[in-house]
Structure formats: C-alpha cells, structure tokens
Design a protein around this motif. Structure first.
Motif, PDB file in Angstrom:
ATOM      1  N   SER A  40      -2.996   7.873  -0.776  1.00  0.00           N
ATOM      2  CA  SER A  40      -3.877   7.505   0.335  1.00  0.00           C
ATOM      3  C   SER A  40      -3.326   6.288   1.071  1.00  0.00           C
ATOM      4  N   ASN A  41      -2.663   5.417   0.340  1.00  0.00           N
ATOM      5  CA  ASN A  41      -2.080   4.238   0.976  1.00  0.00           C
ATOM      6  C   ASN A  41      -0.931   4.622   1.910  1.00  0.00           C
ATOM      7  N   LEU A  42      -0.102   5.554   1.439  1.00  0.00           N
ATOM      8  CA  LEU A  42       1.025   5.998   2.282  1.00  0.00           C
ATOM      9  C   LEU A  42       0.507   6.671   3.552  1.00  0.00           C
ATOM     10  N   LYS A  43      -0.548   7.473   3.410  1.00  0.00           N
ATOM     11  CA  LYS A  43      -1.149   8.150   4.572  1.00  0.00           C
ATOM     12  C   LYS A  43      -1.645   7.123   5.575  1.00  0.00           C
ATOM     13  N   GLU A  44      -2.326   6.118   5.061  1.00  0.00           N
ATOM     14  CA  GLU A  44      -2.896   5.058   5.914  1.00  0.00           C
ATOM     15  C   GLU A  44      -1.772   4.379   6.707  1.00  0.00           C
ATOM     16  N   ILE A  45      -0.684   4.076   6.008  1.00  0.00           N
ATOM     17  CA  ILE A  45       0.428   3.384   6.661  1.00  0.00           C
ATOM     18  C   ILE A  45       1.084   4.307   7.694  1.00  0.00           C
ATOM     19  N   GLU A  46       1.253   5.583   7.327  1.00  0.00           N
ATOM     20  CA  GLU A  46       1.850   6.555   8.266  1.00  0.00           C
ATOM     21  C   GLU A  46       1.031   6.665   9.546  1.00  0.00           C
ATOM     22  N   GLN A  47      -0.310   6.710   9.368  1.00  0.00           N
ATOM     23  CA  GLN A  47      -1.176   6.906  10.529  1.00  0.00           C
ATOM     24  C   GLN A  47      -1.347   5.646  11.369  1.00  0.00           C
ATOM     25  N   HIS A  48      -1.442   4.487  10.697  1.00  0.00           N
ATOM     26  CA  HIS A  48      -1.805   3.282  11.449  1.00  0.00           C
ATOM     27  C   HIS A  48      -0.744   2.183  11.441  1.00  0.00           C
ATOM     28  N   GLY A  49       0.354   2.405  10.765  1.00  0.00           N
ATOM     29  CA  GLY A  49       1.414   1.402  10.768  1.00  0.00           C
ATOM     30  C   GLY A  49       1.304   0.461   9.593  1.00  0.00           C
ATOM     31  N   ASN A  50       2.357  -0.371   9.465  1.00  0.00           N
ATOM     32  CA  ASN A  50       2.514  -1.229   8.294  1.00  0.00           C
ATOM     33  C   ASN A  50       1.454  -2.307   8.127  1.00  0.00           C
ATOM     34  N   LYS A  51       0.795  -2.630   9.294  1.00  0.00           N
ATOM     35  CA  LYS A  51      -0.212  -3.689   9.210  1.00  0.00           C
ATOM     36  C   LYS A  51      -1.418  -3.236   8.378  1.00  0.00           C
ATOM     37  N   PHE A  52      -1.545  -1.906   8.256  1.00  0.00           N
ATOM     38  CA  PHE A  52      -2.677  -1.369   7.505  1.00  0.00           C
ATOM     39  C   PHE A  52      -2.210  -0.962   6.104  1.00  0.00           C
ATOM     40  N   GLY A  53      -3.127  -0.485   5.326  1.00  0.00           N
ATOM     41  CA  GLY A  53      -2.748  -0.085   3.970  1.00  0.00           C
ATOM     42  C   GLY A  53      -2.547  -1.305   3.093  1.00  0.00           C
ATOM     43  N   MET A  54      -2.230  -1.042   1.826  1.00  0.00           N
ATOM     44  CA  MET A  54      -2.080  -2.140   0.891  1.00  0.00           C
ATOM     45  C   MET A  54      -0.616  -2.497   0.684  1.00  0.00           C
ATOM     46  N   SER A  55      -0.385  -3.785   0.449  1.00  0.00           N
ATOM     47  CA  SER A  55       0.983  -4.207   0.135  1.00  0.00           C
ATOM     48  C   SER A  55       1.255  -3.837  -1.328  1.00  0.00           C
ATOM     49  N   LEU A  56       2.533  -3.925  -1.720  1.00  0.00           N
ATOM     50  CA  LEU A  56       2.902  -3.615  -3.103  1.00  0.00           C
ATOM     51  C   LEU A  56       2.134  -4.525  -4.064  1.00  0.00           C
ATOM     52  N   LYS A  57       2.026  -5.786  -3.654  1.00  0.00           N
ATOM     53  CA  LYS A  57       1.318  -6.766  -4.513  1.00  0.00           C
ATOM     54  C   LYS A  57      -0.136  -6.329  -4.710  1.00  0.00           C
TER      55      LYS A  57
END
Ligand code: HEM
Length: 388
Positions: free
Chosen positions: A169-186
C-alpha cells in the motif's frame, strides 16, 4: 600570529563557555526550574538529585521486591511497582487533603475527555525512547524489509502478511502521489517494531496470566470450558462465533484488570500543557499507573484484590461506573490499535486450549509477577496440562 592565537583562544573559550552553560542548564538549572514550577502548583516529592534523581532508590526498591516470590494473591502492586506505590501513598494523599486533586465520589476531577486528549501524542506528547536496544532491532527489521522490497521490485508478490500489505500500500501511495507521500523507510521500520512489540508480547502475556488464574480458580476454568464446548463442541472455533464467548470475555477483562500487560503508561510533555488545574511545562515525564487504579479498593470495592470476572458481567462501563479507571488498552487517540484483534486472537487460542486440555499449577510454580516491559511471571508459568 599573536593576534591569530589570541583570537583562537577567545573562540575556544567562547565555545567552551557555551557548552559549559548548556551542560549546567541540562543537569541542574532546567530540572530545578521544572521542580520549582511543579512545587508552586502544589506538587510534593523528593528534591531533584544530580544525574540520577530517584533512580537509585527506585532500583533498590524494585530489586528488593523482586528478590523473593510472594504468596499467591492478586495484591501485586507492592511487588510490581513499589516505588510508584510509595510515591502515591506519600504524596497523593497529601495533595488530596489539600483539596488539590479533588475526588468526587472517588472520581478523579480530570474528565475522560481531558485524559483522552492528554494521552494523545498529536497534542505534543510522545513516549520516552528506550535507546539501548533500538539500534539492534532496527538493523534486524531493516534486513527483513529490504529483502521484501527486493522481492516486490523483482516482480514477486508482496505476501499477504502485515509487512507485505504495508509495503504494497505504501508503494501504491508513492506511485500515485509522489515521494512526498507514503512512509519513509524509517517509518516502515518503526511500524514493524511497534506491531511486533505491541502485538506479540501483550497478547501472550494475557494468555499466560489467564492460564495461571484459571488454574487457581478452577470453577472459572470449568465455566469457561462449558461455554466453549456448548458453542463449538470439539470443532475448530468459528471466527464469527468467537464474539459470543461471554464468560471468556469476562475472564479476560478481569485478568487484564489484575494483571495488565502494560502496568504503567508513559508520556513526556513536549510543550507546556494543561491537565485539569495543573499546568505542566515541557519536559515533564508523566506516568499513568494503570495497575494502581486497577487494584484500587476505593474504585472496585473491598474485593478489589479478588479474581471476580462477574464484575464485568454487564460490560466494562457498568463495572467502572463510567469512570476512566480501567485502561489495559490505553485510552484516547492513542488507544491500542489491535484491541479487537487481540481479544479475538486470545479468545481463539483460549477456546482451543479449553477444548483439548485441563490445566493446573505445578507445585514448582512460584507467584512472582514482575515487569520486563510487560508484566510477566518472573520465574515462568509452570503449568501441568492434561489432554481431555
Ligand atoms: C492483550 C493485548 C494487548 C494489550 C493489553 C495492549 C495494550 C496497549 C496499550 C496499553 C497501548 C497504548 C500505549 C500507550 O498509550 O502508551 C497500545 C497501543 C498499541 N497497540 Fe496494543 N495491546 C495489545 C495487543 C495489540 C495487538 C495484537 C496489536 C497489533 C496487532 C497492537 C497494536 C498496538 C498499536 C499499533 C498501538 C499504538 C497505537 C498508537 O500509538 O496509535 N496491540 N496497546
């Protein structure tokens, strides 16, 4: 050359002074300032001691309490939280007499709503960090996350476990909305750590104490087994039906009251905050000792230290008379995310154990509740299981 040297000396002196000031502020001025602000509001207690505060005294008391098992009873607070108990006995009574913390019908003057807001990190609170083991755990989780990410990127499925779902779900979020969204590795690592510690230790602790208590209170073990057999017979318990286990629920509530896996909840004020009539400056550590409230005779009655699941026969709010005095899962916006899952998981496990085994305490069991992050039987849970 001379001017250069004296300038360097001056700069070094200035830097040294700044650091000296910071250290002085950290170890002495700031703690004393906090103490003054709290005392002005009626708080009492030991004076601030350099570096260790009350830590050594607390350590000695805990060591002494843990040095020998207790006779079997549910009066565990003096063993589990001796220093907090002493503080509350010495100082809270005093403050109550002074009318500072007014109790109405045994009900703390702080309202549910305020407590809920207070336990929210969104309002500037966070839990104290336990740095010691963090690095090792992080590296271990990082290894697992990296391996899974590699697999996903190579086109393999993410897997249907929690980590797989989280990463997908995190990868999807980043794909759809860019790197500013989703969770960082930390953040992914933090989530994994949280779910592991929050979910694993707590539920297993609940099951262990339930088995110990049902071994001691055989009547309740029989009642729980009757309920399970009536509902499921010898069949595998049906997930939808688990919610109909009323006796088992009452037992779990009572076990969580007497033996809450998280005995004390912690917060640190990150900014000045108010709680009731009290203004707390930033940097104050707050302890909310669930275990003390759960065992308080003023709240639960003279039988507070007895195992009586029937007190929960009409649910938690009836048992607590609507007061915020029972919070094995925390409270407010940071209430346990896995509460329903934990109860379901515990019911499933307990139902299956009751279907197939009867159990009792082994003569080698010694009652010694103690906290090792969660509340554990210090010398293990020596049980004898008999196949039915
Ligand atoms: C008997 C079992 C459990 C007990 C007694 C318990 C207790 C708690 C408590 C007291 C808190 C709040 C801590 C605080 O406010 O400082 C908490 C938070 C949390 N618990 Fe549980 N827990 C249990 C099971 C689980 C399970 C099975 C999961 C996950 C599958 C879980 C996930 C979490 C998470 C994610 C939080 C943090 C919520 C947040 O900060 O927003 N817990 N739990």
């Amino acid at each position: 050359m001379e001017t250069l040297l004296s300038s360097l000396a001056l700069i070094s002196c200035a830097v040294a002074l700044v650091y000296a000031w910071r250290i002085l502020n950290w170890v002495w001025l700031r703690p004393r300032k906090l103490e003054k602000i709290l005392r002005q509001q009626g708080f009492k207690g030991n004076s601030y001691k350099l570096f260790f505060g009350d830590f050594n005294e607390m350590k000695t008391m805990t060591k002494e309490a843990k040095s020998k098992p207790m006779t079997f009873s549910h009066e565990i607070v003096p063993r589990v939280s001796p220093s907090i108990l002493k503080t509350v006995e010495n100082y809270v009574v005093m403050r109550k007499e002074e009318g500072y913390l007014s109790f109405k019908k045994n009900r703390p003057s702080v309202s549910w709503k305020r407590f809920a807001r207070f336990t929210s990190r969104d309002r500037g609170f966070c839990r104290p960090r336990r740095d010691g083991i963090v690095r090792e755990v992080e590296l271990s989780v990082l290894g697992i996350v990296n391996k899974r990410m590699k697999a996903i990127k190579a086109g393999e499925t993410a897997g249907d476990d929690l980590l797989g779902l989280l990463l997908e779900s995190n990868l999807k979020e980043i794909e759809q909305h860019g790197n500013k969204f989703g969770m960082s590795l930390k953040e992914v690592i933090e989530e994994c750590k949280l779910f592991y510690f929050a979910g694993q230790e707590t539920t297993s602790t609940l099951l262990v104490w339930t088995m110990i208590l049902l071994s001691k209170h055989k009547d309740w073990q029989d009642r729980a087994r009757d309920e399970v057999l009536q509902l499921f017979g010898r069949d595998k318990p049906d997930y939808q039906e688990l919610n109909h286990l009323k006796i088992v629920s009452m037992i779990f509530h009572e076990v969580l009251r007497l033996y809450p896996p998280g005995v004390i909840l912690n917060r640190i004020t990150m900014k000045e905050s108010t709680l009731g009539k009290v203004t707390l400056p930033a940097g104050v550590q707050l302890l909310m000792p669930a275990v003390l409230l759960h065992h308080d005779r003023k709240i639960w009655g003279d039988d507070a230290e007895e195992f009586k699941p029937e007190r929960f026969s009409e649910g938690v709010s009836k048992a607590t008379q609507g007061q915020l005095v029972y919070f094995p899962f925390g409270w407010g916006p940071r209430i346990c995310l896995g509460q329903s899952f934990a109860m379901l998981e515990a019911k499933l496990a307990m139902a299956m154990i009751l279907q197939h085994y009867s159990f009792e305490l082994s003569p080698s069991y010694s009652h010694a509740p103690a906290t090792v992050i969660t509340l554990q039987p210090q010398h293990g849970a020596h049980l004898i299981l008999r196949k039915l």
